[in-house]
Design a protein around this motif. Structure first.
Motif, mmCIF file in Angstrom:
data_model
loop_
_atom_site.group_PDB
_atom_site.id
_atom_site.type_symbol
_atom_site.label_atom_id
_atom_site.label_comp_id
_atom_site.label_asym_id
_atom_site.label_seq_id
_atom_site.Cartn_x
_atom_site.Cartn_y
_atom_site.Cartn_z
ATOM 1 N N ASN A 103 -12.816 1.005 5.339
ATOM 2 C CA ASN A 103 -11.520 1.002 6.025
ATOM 3 C C ASN A 103 -11.203 -0.339 6.689
ATOM 4 O OD1 ASN A 103 -13.020 0.936 8.422
ATOM 5 N ND2 ASN A 103 -12.672 3.079 8.922
ATOM 6 N N ALA A 104 -11.963 -1.378 6.324
ATOM 7 C CA ALA A 104 -11.812 -2.666 7.004
ATOM 8 C C ALA A 104 -10.414 -3.246 6.857
ATOM 9 C CB ALA A 104 -12.849 -3.656 6.474
ATOM 10 N N GLU A 105 -9.841 -3.160 5.663
ATOM 11 C CA GLU A 105 -8.516 -3.743 5.458
ATOM 12 C C GLU A 105 -7.473 -3.060 6.332
ATOM 13 O OE1 GLU A 105 -5.462 -4.860 1.788
ATOM 14 O OE2 GLU A 105 -7.099 -3.451 1.449
ATOM 15 N N MET A 106 -7.556 -1.740 6.436
ATOM 16 C CA MET A 106 -6.623 -1.017 7.291
ATOM 17 C C MET A 106 -6.788 -1.443 8.747
ATOM 18 S SD MET A 106 -6.412 3.082 8.043
ATOM 19 C CE MET A 106 -8.047 3.121 8.783
ATOM 20 N N VAL A 107 -8.012 -1.542 9.225
ATOM 21 C CA VAL A 107 -8.254 -1.918 10.618
ATOM 22 C C VAL A 107 -7.786 -3.350 10.872
ATOM 23 C CG1 VAL A 107 -10.058 -2.329 12.340
ATOM 24 C CG2 VAL A 107 -10.115 -0.248 10.937
ATOM 25 N N ALA A 130 4.291 5.439 15.355
ATOM 26 C CA ALA A 130 5.002 5.353 14.075
ATOM 27 C C ALA A 130 4.696 4.028 13.382
ATOM 28 C CB ALA A 130 6.507 5.503 14.303
ATOM 29 N N GLU A 131 4.648 2.938 14.172
ATOM 30 C CA GLU A 131 4.361 1.632 13.589
ATOM 31 C C GLU A 131 2.920 1.563 13.071
ATOM 32 O OE1 GLU A 131 7.684 1.223 16.522
ATOM 33 O OE2 GLU A 131 5.743 2.258 16.466
ATOM 34 N N GLY A 132 1.985 2.098 13.843
ATOM 35 C CA GLY A 132 0.594 2.098 13.419
ATOM 36 C C GLY A 132 0.355 2.971 12.204
ATOM 37 N N GLN A 133 0.986 4.151 12.185
ATOM 38 C CA GLN A 133 0.785 5.063 11.056
ATOM 39 C C GLN A 133 1.443 4.539 9.782
ATOM 40 O OE1 GLN A 133 -1.092 8.382 11.035
ATOM 41 N NE2 GLN A 133 -1.960 6.774 12.327
ATOM 42 N N LYS A 134 2.481 3.730 9.909
ATOM 43 C CA LYS A 134 3.036 3.094 8.705
ATOM 44 C C LYS A 134 2.050 2.084 8.132
ATOM 45 C CE LYS A 134 7.090 0.844 6.724
ATOM 46 N NZ LYS A 134 6.270 -0.022 5.845
ATOM 47 N N ILE A 135 1.371 1.359 9.015
ATOM 48 C CA ILE A 135 0.322 0.454 8.544
ATOM 49 C C ILE A 135 -0.770 1.245 7.832
ATOM 50 C CG2 ILE A 135 -1.527 -1.096 9.309
ATOM 51 C CD1 ILE A 135 0.387 -2.047 11.533
ATOM 52 N N VAL A 136 -1.122 2.398 8.387
ATOM 53 C CA VAL A 136 -2.146 3.260 7.787
ATOM 54 C C VAL A 136 -1.752 3.654 6.366
ATOM 55 C CG1 VAL A 136 -3.115 5.599 7.898
ATOM 56 C CG2 VAL A 136 -3.140 4.128 9.931
ATOM 57 N N THR A 137 -0.539 4.156 6.190
ATOM 58 C CA THR A 137 -0.131 4.612 4.856
ATOM 59 C C THR A 137 0.094 3.453 3.898
ATOM 60 O OG1 THR A 137 2.186 4.760 5.585
ATOM 61 C CG2 THR A 137 0.860 6.774 5.691
ATOM 62 N N ASP A 138 0.601 2.321 4.406
ATOM 63 C CA ASP A 138 0.753 1.145 3.551
ATOM 64 C C ASP A 138 -0.599 0.597 3.101
ATOM 65 O OD1 ASP A 138 3.488 1.301 3.728
ATOM 66 O OD2 ASP A 138 3.692 -0.333 5.189
ATOM 67 N N SER A 139 -1.667 0.951 3.823
ATOM 68 C CA SER A 139 -3.016 0.499 3.481
ATOM 69 C C SER A 139 -3.734 1.455 2.538
ATOM 70 C CB SER A 139 -3.848 0.331 4.763
ATOM 71 O OG SER A 139 -3.262 -0.612 5.633
ATOM 72 N N GLY A 140 -3.031 2.502 2.075
ATOM 73 C CA GLY A 140 -3.618 3.400 1.091
ATOM 74 C C GLY A 140 -4.213 4.669 1.653
ATOM 75 N N TYR A 141 -4.045 4.912 2.943
ATOM 76 C CA TYR A 141 -4.597 6.104 3.584
ATOM 77 C C TYR A 141 -3.504 7.138 3.831
ATOM 78 C CZ TYR A 141 -9.041 3.782 4.349
ATOM 79 O OH TYR A 141 -10.251 3.160 4.149
ATOM 80 N N ARG A 142 -3.912 8.349 4.092
ATOM 81 C CA ARG A 142 -3.003 9.393 4.546
ATOM 82 C C ARG A 142 -2.829 9.266 6.051
ATOM 83 N NH1 ARG A 142 -2.252 13.510 0.649
ATOM 84 N NH2 ARG A 142 -3.641 13.233 -1.154
ATOM 85 N N ASP A 143 -1.619 9.542 6.529
ATOM 86 C CA ASP A 143 -1.402 9.499 7.966
ATOM 87 C C ASP A 143 -1.966 10.761 8.614
ATOM 88 O OD1 ASP A 143 0.486 11.570 7.702
ATOM 89 O OD2 ASP A 143 2.204 10.222 7.831
ATOM 90 N N LEU A 144 -1.775 10.889 9.906
ATOM 91 C CA LEU A 144 -2.361 12.009 10.639
ATOM 92 C C LEU A 144 -1.684 13.335 10.327
ATOM 93 C CD1 LEU A 144 -3.034 10.228 14.045
ATOM 94 C CD2 LEU A 144 -4.659 10.764 12.219
ATOM 95 N N HIS A 145 -0.617 13.324 9.543
ATOM 96 C CA HIS A 145 -0.017 14.550 9.005
ATOM 97 C C HIS A 145 -0.417 14.764 7.548
ATOM 98 C CE1 HIS A 145 2.089 14.947 12.699
ATOM 99 N NE2 HIS A 145 3.069 14.083 12.451
ATOM 100 N N GLY A 146 -1.323 13.938 7.053
ATOM 101 C CA GLY A 146 -1.816 14.108 5.688
ATOM 102 C C GLY A 146 -0.924 13.542 4.607
ATOM 103 N N ARG A 147 0.039 12.687 4.958
ATOM 104 C CA ARG A 147 1.009 12.179 3.993
ATOM 105 C C ARG A 147 0.637 10.781 3.509
ATOM 106 N NH1 ARG A 147 6.059 13.348 7.938
ATOM 107 N NH2 ARG A 147 4.805 11.795 9.060
ATOM 108 N N LEU A 148 0.941 10.514 2.248
ATOM 109 C CA LEU A 148 0.738 9.206 1.637
ATOM 110 C C LEU A 148 2.048 8.441 1.541
ATOM 111 C CD1 LEU A 148 -1.455 10.333 -1.387
ATOM 112 C CD2 LEU A 148 -2.253 8.826 0.453
ATOM 113 N N ALA A 149 1.963 7.123 1.467
ATOM 114 C CA ALA A 149 3.133 6.330 1.101
ATOM 115 C C ALA A 149 3.484 6.646 -0.350
ATOM 116 C CB ALA A 149 2.837 4.842 1.267
ATOM 117 N N PRO A 150 4.770 6.739 -0.698
ATOM 118 C CA PRO A 150 5.153 7.086 -2.078
ATOM 119 C C PRO A 150 4.512 6.192 -3.132
ATOM 120 C CG PRO A 150 7.063 7.227 -0.647
ATOM 121 C CD PRO A 150 5.951 6.643 0.184
ATOM 122 N N ALA A 151 4.437 4.885 -2.878
ATOM 123 C CA ALA A 151 3.848 3.982 -3.869
ATOM 124 C C ALA A 151 2.364 4.253 -4.051
ATOM 125 C CB ALA A 151 4.073 2.526 -3.458
ATOM 126 N N VAL A 152 1.674 4.593 -2.967
ATOM 127 C CA VAL A 152 0.246 4.906 -3.054
ATOM 128 C C VAL A 152 0.047 6.192 -3.847
ATOM 129 C CG1 VAL A 152 -1.808 5.526 -1.718
ATOM 130 C CG2 VAL A 152 -0.298 3.689 -0.920
#
Length: 653
Positions: A115-119, A403-425
């Motif tokens: 998870n280094a890239e996300m952090v 919201a800003e942090g969780q967008k970084i999370v999903t843009d980094s290929g992870y699911r957010d805290l509601h279990g959702r992915l970015a559409p491109a991922v």
């Protein structure tokens, strides 16, 4: 109707149904009742037949196009049902109007390699806005280490580092590592953290293989996964002998969350059920025997998922297929997304963006469910963390949940805290909108017991250490030792990884100018339970000579080791060399060596792990040797790091 993405496999030849394909195992009867399993411990025919009968299409070539997949109905309906309210929005970030005064409070965040890239992106997002904690500005600095290593460091209070360099926040990729650190005696690690992202740990397969066996459209149970992997002829039975045996890749549970999840799945399939493993299961002799059998299907263990996926790409890039290296690998969803978008790493640290693979990976979610890495963040409570740093650390963790942090999370290929992915991922990773049957990793006592059980159940190794003792090994390194003395210390430390039941030997190579390799075989390969003293004595007795007959030594000793090949072991040579091939008389050349290694790889495979030692090591040749044999290259061109790097290497066994 599901919103899951369509499959976009390259090629245009649709598979024929079984009744039209004489090579399909159902129509052609290719699976016979006397098909031999890898070991005599388990009868697999009925299981394989049950796998095959749910399969309604087969594969004539690697290229095909399928534009629909099985709907993830339960999750799709959950979001489309108007009676189910959507999850609440994440709160907005609340940066300061202006940054506080300097010098800034430094918050060092230790992440896992996974998870280094996300952090790192979260740290940048936080630092990009003004922060004021009790009148001071804040700078977040990201660092990383393998999860298992970080847990051990945490248990020791990070005493290997000066207080100002110790982490303030730890973000492993799973709460299991907090458990492991605490079970090992950590006093500065809270038992629970704040989850900042999610990623399911799945069975990933090259798309042609996933469809050939039918698991993408009809997920198997975990038991069927291990039973199929235990059958040496399954791909031949499915009409694809070119794929060889079923090669199952796993990381080591001692260092990686995906390895923990893989071993837990094996215990669950062999015991009380997936997700319900008990402490007593981990010590039950019958369950231990079944798990030990399951582990025999492992090609070898590695430290990070990226190691396996890099080799799969190398196999494809060399004109072959990813199936040459793996049939399936247990990894996190984020790694599947990375692979499909062309992101690779040959060392688990540095990452390279290339073109997308020819054969994409698909994520298989076995019937009973999958474990989920929750990426918890904790503020460490050691005496090196003062109140100001703790307050700033808490603010960084708060930011990760905005919201800003969780967008970084999903843009980094992870699911957010509601279990959702970015559409491109979701699209590139070919991942479902929701994780089917998510399961949390178990409590501390199960994780600690799992770590204790692994040395007993893991696939045993047959390893020959092959050490360069040319004249250059007498040179001094910055530590004050000679290269050879530092290598000796590293090998002795690495031997502690092996346990009775592992076969280990030692050979060394140089020459005085003639064709004969000296000293040659020092300690024959034998059970380390009986030959450990001989190995230690052999290592201590090594002395530098003159020439570097690298090609001849690898040729000779790899062929000898292949002659003792045992399909129920990880058969490997660990090559440490500090220079290029140099001989007074002609020997086999590099092209001839690589050709012979390639031939061995397809008959009696021996993995040749290579370690480039010192600045003058022939890195390109060592990379070619390891790649040809399906093993990994390790870079110790900084010779002071040889002990750590060789310690990393032996986690493959």
């Amino acid at each position: 109707m599901s919103d899951d993405p369509p499959i976009r496999f390259r090629g245009s030849i649709a598979p024929r149904p079984p009744e039209e394909n004489p090579n399909h195992p159902i129509a052609g009867g290719l699976i016979q009742p006397d098909a031999a399993p890898r070991t005599p411990r388990r009868a697999l025919l009925w299981t394989l037949l049950s796998i095959i009968t749910v399969f309604t299409v087969s594969l004539g070539t690697l290229g095909f196009a399928i534009v629909t997949n099985k709907p993830d109905a339960s999750h799709a309906e959950e979001e489309l049902d108007p009676s189910v309210p959507p999850p609440p929005p994440f709160p907005a970030d609340s940066p300061a109007a202006a940054a506080g005064a300097g010098p800034c409070t430094v918050v060092t965040v230790l992440s896992s390699f996974e998870n280094a890239e996300m952090v790192e992106r979260l740290a940048k997002g936080y630092n990009d806005m003004p922060r004021d904690i009790d009148g001071q500005c804040v700078t977040v600095v990201a660092s990383k280490d393998k999860s298992g290593n970080a847990a051990l460091r945490a248990a020791n209070g990070f005493t290997e580092s000066a207080p100002e360099l110790r982490p303030t926040v730890w973000v492993p990729d799973s709460t299991s590592w907090l458990s492991m650190a605490n079970a090992s005696g950590a006093t500065a690690v809270p038992a629970k953290g704040v989850g900042i992202a999610e990623s399911a740990i799945v069975l990933a397969m090259p798309a042609p293989l996933a469809f050939a066996i039918g698991w993408y459209t009809d997920p198997p149970t975990w038991e069927k996964v291990f039973e199929a992997a235990d059958h040496p002829d399954i791909w031949s039975a499915l009409g694809h002998p070119e794929w060889g045996e079923f090669k199952l890749g796993k990381t080591s549970p001692l260092v990686a969350t995906s390895g923990e999840a893989a071993l837990l799945a094996s215990f669950g399939a062999s015991g009380s059920g997936f997700g319900t493993t008990t402490v007593s299961d981990l010590a039950d002799p019958e369950i231990i025997e079944r798990v030990t059998t399951n582990e025999l299907a492992t090609s070898h263990y590695m430290a990070t998922p990226e190691h396996f996926l890099w080799h799969a790409r190398q196999a494809e890039e060399s004109g072959g297929s990813s199936a040459d290296f793996l049939s399936a690998v247990i990894v996190d969803e984020k790694s599947v997304w990375d692979y499909n978008r062309g992101m690779t790493s040959n060392d688990g640290v540095t990452r390279t963006k290339g073109h997308a693979p020819r054969d994409e990976l698909v994520a298989i979610y076995p019937e009973e469910g999958v474990y989920v890495a929750d990426n918890p963040a904790v503020v460490l409570t050691g005496e090196w963390v003062d109140a100001q740093e703790a307050a700033a650390a808490e603010d960084f963790i708060r930011f990760a949940g905005t919201a800003e942090g969780q967008k970084i999370v999903t843009d980094s290929g992870y699911r957010d805290l509601h279990g959702r992915l970015a559409p491109a991922v979701q699209d590139i990773g070919i991942l479902p909108r929701r994780i089917p049957q998510p399961i949390n990793l178990p409590a501390q006592e199960i994780i600690a017991g799992l770590q204790y059980a692994f040395p007993e159940v893991r696939k045993r190794a047959s390893v020959l250490f092959l050490i360069d003792v040319s004249g250059s090994m007498a040179e001094a390194i910055p530590s004050g030792q000679s290269k050879l003395d530092a290598a000796k210390s590293a090998i002795i430390a690495a031997l502690d990884h092996f346990t009775p039941g592992d076969s280990v030997g030692l050979a060394a190579f140089s020459s005085a100018g003639g064709a004969e390799i000296a000293p040659g075989l020092v300690t024959p390969v034998a059970d380390i339970g009986t030959n450990r003293d001989a190995l230690l004595s052999g290592v201590q007795g090594l002395t530098p000579l003159t020439f570097t007959p690298l090609y001849a030594a690898v040729d000779q000793f790899t062929a000898q080791h292949a002659g003792q090949h045992d399909p129920n072991r990880i058969n490997a040579v660990v090559l440490l060399s500090d220079g290029a091939n140099e001989t007074a008389e002609p020997t086999i050349d590099q092209a001839g060596l690589l050709a012979k290694l390639s031939e061995l790889h397809h008959s009696s495979p021996v993995l040749v792990f290579t370690l480039a030692y010192g600045a003058n090591a022939d890195v390109n040749t060592l990379r070619a040797i390891s790649s040809t044999t399906g093993a990994h290259f390790y870079d110790a061109t900084d010779p002071t790091k040889v002990t750590a790097i060789l310690g990393d290497l032996v986690t493959s066994f």
